[in-house]
Design an enzyme around this catalytic site. Structure first.
Site, PDB file in Angstrom:
ATOM      1  N   HIS A 183       0.804  -1.417   0.428  1.00  0.00           N
ATOM      2  CA  HIS A 183       0.239   0.037   0.243  1.00  0.00           C
ATOM      3  C   HIS A 183       0.700   1.458  -0.030  1.00  0.00           C
ATOM      4  O   HIS A 183       1.907   1.047   0.753  1.00  0.00           O
ATOM      5  CB  HIS A 183      -1.033  -0.065   0.888  1.00  0.00           C
ATOM      6  CG  HIS A 183      -2.421   1.360   1.166  1.00  0.00           C
ATOM      7  ND1 HIS A 183      -1.796   2.609   1.167  1.00  0.00           N
ATOM      8  CD2 HIS A 183      -3.344   1.150   1.160  1.00  0.00           C
ATOM      9  CE1 HIS A 183      -2.748   3.220   1.412  1.00  0.00           C
ATOM     10  NE2 HIS A 183      -3.844   1.892   1.234  1.00  0.00           N
ATOM     11  N   HIS A 232       0.258   2.869  11.736  1.00  0.00           N
ATOM     12  CA  HIS A 232       0.832   4.006  12.091  1.00  0.00           C
ATOM     13  C   HIS A 232       0.751   4.854  12.422  1.00  0.00           C
ATOM     14  O   HIS A 232      -0.630   5.717  13.030  1.00  0.00           O
ATOM     15  CB  HIS A 232       1.109   4.944  10.675  1.00  0.00           C
ATOM     16  CG  HIS A 232       0.456   5.974   9.702  1.00  0.00           C
ATOM     17  ND1 HIS A 232      -1.082   5.494   9.552  1.00  0.00           N
ATOM     18  CD2 HIS A 232      -0.142   7.363   9.817  1.00  0.00           C
ATOM     19  CE1 HIS A 232      -1.930   6.656   9.064  1.00  0.00           C
ATOM     20  NE2 HIS A 232      -1.071   7.151   9.338  1.00  0.00           N
ATOM     21  N   GLU A 250      -2.772  14.974  10.845  1.00  0.00           N
ATOM     22  CA  GLU A 250      -3.954  14.349   9.874  1.00  0.00           C
ATOM     23  C   GLU A 250      -5.730  15.128  10.953  1.00  0.00           C
ATOM     24  O   GLU A 250      -5.829  14.364  11.047  1.00  0.00           O
ATOM     25  CB  GLU A 250      -4.166  13.527   9.307  1.00  0.00           C
ATOM     26  CG  GLU A 250      -3.020  12.706   8.765  1.00  0.00           C
ATOM     27  CD  GLU A 250      -2.455  10.789   8.948  1.00  0.00           C
ATOM     28  OE1 GLU A 250      -3.314  10.487   9.028  1.00  0.00           O
ATOM     29  OE2 GLU A 250      -1.523  10.784   9.118  1.00  0.00           O
ATOM     30  N   TYR A 301     -15.797   5.561   4.230  1.00  0.00           N
ATOM     31  CA  TYR A 301     -13.704   5.579   3.917  1.00  0.00           C
ATOM     32  C   TYR A 301     -14.332   3.915   4.105  1.00  0.00           C
ATOM     33  O   TYR A 301     -14.259   3.707   5.051  1.00  0.00           O
ATOM     34  CB  TYR A 301     -13.463   5.938   5.015  1.00  0.00           C
ATOM     35  CG  TYR A 301     -11.984   6.218   5.349  1.00  0.00           C
ATOM     36  CD1 TYR A 301     -11.031   6.991   3.707  1.00  0.00           C
ATOM     37  CD2 TYR A 301     -11.036   6.329   5.826  1.00  0.00           C
ATOM     38  CE1 TYR A 301      -9.999   6.816   3.718  1.00  0.00           C
ATOM     39  CE2 TYR A 301     -10.367   6.458   5.750  1.00  0.00           C
ATOM     40  CZ  TYR A 301      -9.066   6.075   5.125  1.00  0.00           C
ATOM     41  OH  TYR A 301      -7.813   6.442   5.188  1.00  0.00           O
ATOM     42  N   HIS A 349      -5.979  13.004  14.121  1.00  0.00           N
ATOM     43  CA  HIS A 349      -5.476  11.961  14.708  1.00  0.00           C
ATOM     44  C   HIS A 349      -3.976  13.568  14.239  1.00  0.00           C
ATOM     45  O   HIS A 349      -3.644  13.314  13.789  1.00  0.00           O
ATOM     46  CB  HIS A 349      -4.850  11.539  14.013  1.00  0.00           C
ATOM     47  CG  HIS A 349      -6.544  10.340  13.383  1.00  0.00           C
ATOM     48  ND1 HIS A 349      -6.699  10.021  12.022  1.00  0.00           N
ATOM     49  CD2 HIS A 349      -7.574   9.569  14.443  1.00  0.00           C
ATOM     50  CE1 HIS A 349      -7.583   8.988  12.955  1.00  0.00           C
ATOM     51  NE2 HIS A 349      -7.877   9.050  13.564  1.00  0.00           N
ATOM     52  N   HIS A 405      -2.836   5.557  15.124  1.00  0.00           N
ATOM     53  CA  HIS A 405      -4.095   5.228  14.361  1.00  0.00           C
ATOM     54  C   HIS A 405      -4.391   4.870  12.963  1.00  0.00           C
ATOM     55  O   HIS A 405      -3.226   4.041  12.913  1.00  0.00           O
ATOM     56  CB  HIS A 405      -4.526   6.112  13.782  1.00  0.00           C
ATOM     57  CG  HIS A 405      -3.982   6.863  12.958  1.00  0.00           C
ATOM     58  ND1 HIS A 405      -2.861   8.236  13.452  1.00  0.00           N
ATOM     59  CD2 HIS A 405      -3.905   7.851  11.686  1.00  0.00           C
ATOM     60  CE1 HIS A 405      -2.277   8.857  12.394  1.00  0.00           C
ATOM     61  NE2 HIS A 405      -3.081   8.559  11.143  1.00  0.00           N
TER      62      HIS A 405
END
Length: 451
Positions: A304, A347, A353, A362, A377, A383
């Site tokens: 990803h 991460h 963010e 989402y 976050h 998160h």
């Protein structure tokens, strides 16, 4: 030999200003446009006498010696000094600027809000702004603020500009018109607008009630990110940004002009509309952009990629690779990576963010992140997917899968984002958001090679 047509005669386009009526295409272009024929001087910027008795005036978005300079020459009915008088300080209590650090508000944590509801109160662009977070310092021109706007009423004989910031506007419902000095921008969900620092405008409701998100950028202007190895295509393309053609008002009517300056609001009374630019040329202008023209790129074999590949616009910080703000878009796209956990991984990040949901679901948070809602976050706080998203992604049949009917975004900044009292105490905070990770299970058993 006679030819049925002249081989040297060319067929000229019938839309010389572009393919979208009322707009000119291109990001950062040097545009020229006039609402009356001959209003725009040719070959020079400041003739001794301008046509129609207009005044020449320059609007600068950068220092004079910046390379490249960002400036626009305006040819207007009155110079801007006639749209400015003695100022009186006013209070817009819900519009906050950084630094706004309330000792009674804890910003350390993972937060999520439902959509801020509309009220029965009539609200304009100014009175309907609700600041959620602030970061940096408006006085030193670094950082940002994030807002929700709730607008039910048009500004009437009232105008505004921010000396502090440019505004990135992300509608979520309703339609607005930004009548600016340089032309008209009509805006609806799935589009965004960029309103430059110092530009005077009025906001009208075309279809209400209107709600959306605003990123207020105190720092360097938004620009298109470098594509690096991606090359010349995909992501956002410059041609899809649209600047308005010239439009002006010649109205003698008592009006007010409100200015945001160093985080404070002041108003002055004037005798006419300040939207009186008949012609202009330059590269400092407002834009609109259709988010549906954003072409995502991604992994086509395994793993990803980082969310930086979804960056639509970035505002540099002066520190290479670390933005003052990144505006990142997560829209419909195909997922095809093999043997890969496809949602965003767990991460911690040096960037803070703030996400908003325009519509749909989402992938990392299938429940709870609602259209019109937001999440935060903050820097270096962990998160990632909730249990439902983790289990689904870990056990899915990994054929090609399209994420459909989804559009969310992120305002990401290198600075910590501090919650305002409104965000902490009045906005519909989901107190149980942190619990979405509670049910994650320990799966480790120490067996070699076990997945």
């Amino acid at each position: 030999m006679n030819h049925p047509t002249d081989p040297h005669k060319m067929t000229q386009a019938s839309t010389p200003v572009g393919t979208h009526a009322g707009y000119m295409p291109g990001f950062g272009n040097d545009f020229e446009t006039e609402a009356l024929p001959g209003a725009l001087p040719q070959g020079m910027n400041s003739p001794q006498r301008c046509n129609y008795g207009l005044y020449g005036e320059q609007l600068s978005g950068t220092a004079f010696t910046a390379n490249p300079p960002e400036r626009t020459w305006c040819y207007r009915i009155r110079p801007s000094v006639k749209h400015s008088h003695r100022y009186e300080k006013i209070d817009l209590p819900y519009w906050k600027s950084a630094p706004c650090v309330d000792p009674d508000v804890i910003s350390l944590g993972q937060y999520r809000w439902d959509a801020v509801p509309h009220s029965d109160q009539g609200l304009t662009w100014l009175t309907g702004m609700r600041t959620m977070t602030t970061a940096g310092d408006v006085n030193t021109q670094v950082g940002m603020a994030s807002h929700i706007y709730l607008v039910t009423e048009s500004m009437v004989d009232a105008y505004f500009f921010s000396a502090d910031s440019e505004l990135l506007v992300v509608p979520q419902e309703g339609r607005l018109r930004f009548a600016t000095e340089l032309g008209i921008i009509d805006l609806e969900p799935k589009e965004i607008a960029i309103i430059p620092r110092g530009l005077v405008y009025r906001v009208e409701v075309l279809e209400g009630p209107a709600r959306g998100f605003v990123c207020e950028n105190y720092g360097q202007k938004f620009e298109m990110p470098g594509r690096g190895p991606i090359g010349a295509n995909c992501m956002a393309n410059p041609r899809d940004f649209k600047a308005p053609v010239a439009a002006f008002e010649d109205r003698e009517v008592p009006s007010t002009l409100t200015v945001k300056w160093c985080g404070q609001f002041h108003t002055t009374k004037i005798d006419q509309s300040p939207l009186d630019v008949v012609a202009w040329h330059g590269n400092y202008a407002p834009y609109k952009y259709d988010l549906r023209t954003y072409c995502p790129v991604g992994a086509i074999l395994f793993d990803h990629p980082d969310p930086s590949i979804f960056t639509v616009l970035t505002a540099p910080s002066g520190q290479p690779g670390t933005a003052n703000i990144d505006f990142v878009l997560f829209r419909e796209r195909w997922m095809v990576a093999e043997d890969t956990f496809r949602p965003p991984w767990y991460h911690k990040n040096i960037m803070s963010e703030l996400m908003g949901n325009i519509y749909g679901q989402y992938d990392a948070k299938p429940q709870g992140f609602v259209p019109g809602g937001m999440s935060l976050h903050n820097m270096m706080l962990p998160h990632g997917p909730d249990r439902e998203a983790f289990e689904k992604a870990s056990n899915a049949n990994l054929g090609p899968d399209k994420l459909d009917n989804t559009m969310s975004f992120m305002f990401e900044t290198r600075f910590p984002q501090h919650l305002t009292p409104f965000a902490a105490n009045e906005a519909p905070l989901q107190d149980d958001y942190i619990d979405c990770w509670t049910s994650l299970e320990k799966k480790f058993d120490g067996t070699p090679g076990k997945k």
